[in-house]
Write a protein that holds these residues in place. Structure first.
Motif, mmCIF file in Angstrom:
data_model
loop_
_atom_site.group_PDB
_atom_site.id
_atom_site.type_symbol
_atom_site.label_atom_id
_atom_site.label_comp_id
_atom_site.label_asym_id
_atom_site.label_seq_id
_atom_site.Cartn_x
_atom_site.Cartn_y
_atom_site.Cartn_z
ATOM 1 N N LEU A 237 0.811 -1.221 0.000
ATOM 2 C CA LEU A 237 0.000 0.000 0.000
ATOM 3 C C LEU A 237 0.848 1.277 0.000
ATOM 4 N N LEU A 238 2.180 1.118 -0.145
ATOM 5 C CA LEU A 238 3.047 2.293 -0.214
ATOM 6 C C LEU A 238 2.841 2.999 -1.546
ATOM 7 N N ASP A 239 3.158 4.287 -1.593
ATOM 8 C CA ASP A 239 3.160 5.010 -2.866
ATOM 9 C C ASP A 239 4.612 5.019 -3.360
ATOM 10 N N ARG A 240 4.985 3.975 -4.078
ATOM 11 C CA ARG A 240 6.389 3.780 -4.480
ATOM 12 C C ARG A 240 6.906 4.928 -5.349
ATOM 13 N N GLN A 241 6.046 5.441 -6.215
ATOM 14 C CA GLN A 241 6.494 6.530 -7.090
ATOM 15 C C GLN A 241 6.778 7.798 -6.283
ATOM 16 N N PHE A 242 5.855 8.119 -5.346
ATOM 17 C CA PHE A 242 6.058 9.314 -4.510
ATOM 18 C C PHE A 242 7.346 9.156 -3.698
ATOM 19 N N ILE A 243 7.562 7.947 -3.178
ATOM 20 C CA ILE A 243 8.762 7.692 -2.374
ATOM 21 C C ILE A 243 10.010 7.893 -3.231
ATOM 22 N N ALA A 285 -3.942 4.157 4.460
ATOM 23 C CA ALA A 285 -3.260 4.094 3.166
ATOM 24 C C ALA A 285 -4.237 4.223 2.000
ATOM 25 N N ARG A 286 -5.450 3.756 2.191
ATOM 26 C CA ARG A 286 -6.421 3.805 1.084
ATOM 27 C C ARG A 286 -7.196 5.124 1.038
ATOM 28 N N ALA A 287 -7.099 5.919 2.110
ATOM 29 C CA ALA A 287 -7.807 7.207 2.095
ATOM 30 C C ALA A 287 -7.220 8.047 0.965
ATOM 31 N N ARG A 288 -8.066 8.861 0.361
ATOM 32 C CA ARG A 288 -7.593 9.710 -0.741
ATOM 33 C C ARG A 288 -6.648 10.791 -0.204
ATOM 34 N N ALA A 289 -7.058 11.461 0.872
ATOM 35 C CA ALA A 289 -6.259 12.579 1.383
ATOM 36 C C ALA A 289 -6.361 12.623 2.909
ATOM 37 N N PRO A 290 -5.676 11.714 3.602
ATOM 38 C CA PRO A 290 -5.751 11.730 5.062
ATOM 39 C C PRO A 290 -5.024 12.952 5.641
ATOM 40 N N TYR A 291 -5.684 13.609 6.589
ATOM 41 C CA TYR A 291 -5.151 14.839 7.192
ATOM 42 C C TYR A 291 -4.934 14.579 8.675
ATOM 43 N N ILE A 292 -3.702 14.714 9.121
ATOM 44 C CA ILE A 292 -3.399 14.534 10.541
ATOM 45 C C ILE A 292 -3.186 15.894 11.171
ATOM 46 N N ARG A 293 -3.953 16.219 12.203
ATOM 47 C CA ARG A 293 -3.673 17.409 12.987
ATOM 48 C C ARG A 293 -2.998 16.912 14.273
ATOM 49 N N LEU A 294 -1.742 17.256 14.410
ATOM 50 C CA LEU A 294 -0.959 16.735 15.519
ATOM 51 C C LEU A 294 -0.978 17.717 16.684
ATOM 52 N N TRP A 321 0.667 13.625 0.751
ATOM 53 C CA TRP A 321 0.961 15.034 0.475
ATOM 54 C C TRP A 321 0.501 15.461 -0.926
ATOM 55 N N LYS A 322 0.368 14.498 -1.829
ATOM 56 C CA LYS A 322 0.098 14.841 -3.243
ATOM 57 C C LYS A 322 -1.246 15.526 -3.436
ATOM 58 N N ARG A 323 -2.201 15.196 -2.557
ATOM 59 C CA ARG A 323 -3.559 15.656 -2.831
ATOM 60 C C ARG A 323 -4.014 16.724 -1.832
ATOM 61 N N ASP A 516 5.978 26.600 -1.758
ATOM 62 C CA ASP A 516 4.827 25.704 -1.709
ATOM 63 C C ASP A 516 5.052 24.613 -0.663
ATOM 64 N N PRO A 517 4.274 24.649 0.428
ATOM 65 C CA PRO A 517 4.511 23.707 1.527
ATOM 66 C C PRO A 517 4.252 22.255 1.142
ATOM 67 N N LYS A 518 3.555 22.016 0.044
ATOM 68 C CA LYS A 518 3.199 20.636 -0.272
ATOM 69 C C LYS A 518 4.006 20.040 -1.423
ATOM 70 N N ARG A 519 4.974 20.794 -1.896
ATOM 71 C CA ARG A 519 5.738 20.303 -3.046
ATOM 72 C C ARG A 519 7.233 20.500 -2.894
ATOM 73 N N ILE A 520 7.602 21.579 -2.191
ATOM 74 C CA ILE A 520 9.036 21.892 -2.094
ATOM 75 C C ILE A 520 9.496 21.557 -0.682
ATOM 76 N N TRP A 521 10.402 20.595 -0.585
ATOM 77 C CA TRP A 521 10.856 20.151 0.734
ATOM 78 C C TRP A 521 12.135 20.901 1.072
ATOM 79 N N LEU A 522 12.045 21.780 2.076
ATOM 80 C CA LEU A 522 13.200 22.622 2.410
ATOM 81 C C LEU A 522 14.115 21.897 3.393
ATOM 82 N N THR A 523 14.726 20.813 2.905
ATOM 83 C CA THR A 523 15.683 20.045 3.705
ATOM 84 C C THR A 523 17.031 20.110 2.989
#
Ligand code: MGD
Ligand code: MGD
Ligand code: SF4
Ligand code: MO
Length: 670
Positions: A237-243, A285-294, A321-323, A516-523
């Motif tokens: 259930l991993l998103d291999r392409q995103f990884i 893993a199957r949710a379209r866009a799971p949102y965690i508020r921590l 993060w994609k969606r 863009d917080p959802k596309r550019i990883w500032l690491t």
């Protein structure tokens, strides 16, 4: 009669930073309501702030400087003038600096007000004096450390994306009490068809509103997550392409960590059964866009930063993060949007001073020499109530050779130990600029009413102290308004000129993150760094809590109440009356095992202290955990010791935060 309405901002340490409307008549605040035009507040205030005018005009307000005439802690004072008060403080400090050096003076402040000028008003002064520096890490630095370890400087997603999620998870956050607008958004998303999970250590009001609640053993969330990731990997259930495109170190993580995290093993650690871990994994893993508020609850443990790192892996490995709506929200960090250094003036420091953790005030006052802390200046904080290890803090405050000054709105537990008490304004009585850590909103406010009695704002007091020290530094001649204008009048990609102008006019405005917080990883690597070689622990894995080694069987949660905010709001009798003072919630199984009955007096104890509670047997708390809500003032507590007599000065694994939830106790009848 003149009646006016002024816009203001809630000054408290709450992620929502509400816009307020203040109705003023004849110089008094008649009524405070939520600003209907504030995009996040939308007219809704929490229970506490609905009666803010009762705090502002409380008969308990301090209205004049005081000098101690009784014993420390006794609370007997006589009024003195501001001139006398400032004169006595400055004379004592000049003497101490001459004999022991500036580091024998320790400022202690935190979050009574979140306004950028008043909150940070003392830094320039104490930098110039060469005082010890307070490490202000009581709240949730482990959350920041955990996020940064994996996401670097990546800004937070916009929390309003929650509306687009199909699985909202409120994780370690009691939003019904601590962040009511996030709670409202979660309920709205649920009405729109999203599933809503709550993950907590006991059944809070937030859990009551969720579709499903998962109760977990304190400090064990990493086990749940690792168990879920074990399933997600095993079941493809991993998103291999995103990884492949976005994640650094997945291979190492999958090889070295995940094989040892079978749900059956993880269930033993976290108390959530293997079949449920498996189901949570699949649904996440199957949710379209799971949102965690921590939330912050799960970060205040010896393994808190690692827990946050582990949870941050979930959206990274499933591609959430994609969606729109998918990802994890820890809180916004908008430090770069305003030049705070123009208020804090680090350049006034002649050398880097000694650092003292605010979580270890007890040790700082009772153990540390070289030099010994000889004077403590407390403003907008109440350490005698809120700091861990209350017995050590009080022992320190009782020291006859400690010269203590407290600047406060009320005669708090801490103020009772002061040699000199200074009366503070409330947020309606001074101007300030506010930013939020739960959204990207920012807003300026002016004073709605004149100072109550002879109270003064934090900044006004530091101006007087600077004059009393005989300094003629132009910085200290400025008004708070001038400092605010310097913060606004600063070019930054976070705000354009139009936004700054609207800010000046008192409108709530949104800051825009520069990337863009959802596309550019500032690491450093430009990827989401599950593997981070700069850490002592390069990969997320299971770490123990501190309390596990203490040898006491029950885990204590000193949780938040909806009717107060840390030790604030206890001045309002109407809010006090809606809570049960010093109640300990316990499961029936644990109560029966100890022969305890509902409503009886009990003593919770550990190696640090013992605290008297009234027992409440309830199905809301699972066996093994006990809960108390609120941080009561000692004057209302029958046993005179608050819950922090049981919490320790130990620090988190990252960020040197407090470990207020990492507590083990035993409970007996009295
Ligand atoms: N009414 C009210 N509002 C407040 C405050 C208040 O005291 N009262 N305090 C303000 C401040 S300063 C802050 S920092 C925020 C904090 O607000 P939150 O982020 O909500 O943090 P906490 O209230 O500390 O804890 C949240 C929940 O985490 C749970 N928890 C504890 N340990 C664990 C764990 O190991 N795992 C999981 N999953 N859950 C755990 C607790 O039981 C609690 O219900 O709220 C702010 N707002
Ligand atoms: N047991 C337990 N302990 C806790 C917590 C918990 O949940 N449980 N929460 C922890 C957390 S997350 C935090 S952030 C800390 C918070 O700890 P603190 O920041 O100390 O927060 P408060 O208890 O709200 O105390 C703030 C004080 O500031 C005063 N004040 C307000 N405005 C002003 C002002 O403008 N000027 C001056 N001079 N004074 C002002 C108020 O009257 C109040 O007494 O507590 C921590 N301690
Ligand atoms: S405490 Fe929080 S929810 Fe309540 S008014 Fe202030 S910002 Fe809003
Ligand atoms: Mo906090």
């Amino acid at each position: 009669m003149s009646r006016t309405i002024t816009r203001s901002v809630c000054p408290y340490d709450c992620p929502d930073t509400c816009g307020l409307l203040v109705e003023v008549e004849n110089g008094s605040a008649l009524k405070v309501t939520g600003d209907p035009d504030h995009p996040m507040t939308r007219g809704l205030l929490c229970i506490k702030m609905n009666s803010y005018e009762r705090t502002v005009h409380s008969p308990r307000r301090l209205t004049t400087p005081l000098r101690r005439v009784g014993a420390k802690g006794e609370g007997r004072f006589e009024p003195i003038s501001w001139e006398d008060a400032i004169g006595q403080i400055c004379a004592a400090w000049k003497d101490l600096i001459r004999t022991h050096g500036g580091e024998c003076i320790l400022p202690y402040s935190y979050a009574g007000t979140m306004g950028l000028v008043q909150r940070n008003a003392g830094h320039a002064f104490f930098n110039k004096i060469g005082a010890s520096r307070l490490e202000r890490t009581i709240c949730s630095p482990a959350k920041d450390a955990g996020w940064k370890s994996i996401m670097g400087e990546t800004p937070a997603m916009n929390p309003s994306e929650m509306a687009q999620s199909d699985l909202v998870i409120l994780w370690g956050i009691n939003a019904a009490a601590t962040s009511i607008h996030a709670m409202r958004d979660a309920q709205k998303a649920r009405k729109g068809g999203a599933r809503f999970w709550a993950i907590d250590t006991y059944r809070t009001p937030t859990c009551d509103a969720a579709d499903e609640t998962f109760l977990i053993r304190p400090g064990s969330d990493a086990a749940l997550v690792l168990g879920m990731l074990n399933v997600i990997e095993r079941e493809g259930l991993l998103d291999r392409q995103f990884i492949a495109d976005n994640v650094l170190g997945f291979e190492e993580f999958a090889e070295r960590v995940l094989p040892e995290c079978a749900p059956s093993q993880m269930a033993e650690v976290c108390g959530i059964s293997a079949p449920i871990i498996e189901r949570m994994a699949r649904e996440f893993a199957r949710a379209r866009a799971p949102y965690i508020r921590l939330g912050s609850g799960l970060t205040r443990y010896g393994n808190g930063a690692m827990t946050v790192r582990t949870i941050t892996c979930l959206p990274a490995l499933t591609g959430a993060w994609k969606r729109p709506g998918g990802g994890v929200f820890c809180g916004t960090s908008t430090g770069a949007a305003f030049p705070l250094h123009s208020v804090t003036r680090e350049d006034f420091m002649a050398k880097t001073p000694r650092l003292v953790s605010m979580n270890q005030l007890g040790a700082a006052l009772t153990e540390i020499d070289d030099p010994r802390v000889k004077s403590l200046y407390v403003y907008h904080s109440n350490p005698a109530a809120i700091a861990p290890d209350q017995n050590a803090v009080i022992l320190g405050l009782e020291r006859e050779d400690l010269f203590t000054v407290v600047h406060e709105r009320f005669l708090t537990d801490t103020a009772r130990y002061a040699d000199i008490v200074l009366p503070a304004t409330s947020s309606l009585e001074h101007p300030d600029l506010y930013r939020s850590y739960g959204s990207y909103h920012t807003q300026l406010c002016t004073a709605a009413i004149a100072p109550v009695g002879n109270s003064k704002s934090n900044w006004e007091v530091f101006r007087l102290l600077a004059a009393g020290m005989g300094w003629n530094e132009p910085f200290f001649l400025q008004s708070a308004d001038e400092l605010i204008e310097q913060l606004i009048n600063f070019e930054t990609p976070w705000r354009d000129r139009d936004v700054s102008d609207r800010l000046r006019h008192g409108e709530p405005v949104m800051l825009i993150p520069p990337s863009d917080p959802k596309r550019i990883w500032l690491t450093p690597s430009g990827k989401i760094e599950i593997l981070n070689e700069r850490e002592a622990e390069p990969l997320p894995r299971l770490l123990p809590t501190h309390a596990i080694q203490d040898g006491f069987p029950l885990r204590l949660q000193p949780a938040a109440t909806p009717f107060a905010l840390n030790s604030s709001f206890y001045e309002q009798s109407g809010l006090r009356d809606r809570q049960d003072c010093m109640t300990l919630m316990m499961s029936k199984i644990d109560a029966e095992a100890r022969g305890l009955a509902d409503g009886q007096a009990v003593l919770a104890y550990n190696g640090l202290g013992e605290v008297l509670f009234t027992l409440r047997i309830t199905g809301r708390v699972p066996p093994g955990t006990v809960v108390t809500e609120g941080v009561w003032w000692r004057e209302f507590i029958p046993g005179r010791r608050g819950v922090n007599a049981l919490t320790s000065q130990r620090l988190t694994d990252g960020g040197r935060g407090s470990t207020l939830y990492d507590v083990a106790v035993e409970v007996k009848g009295v």
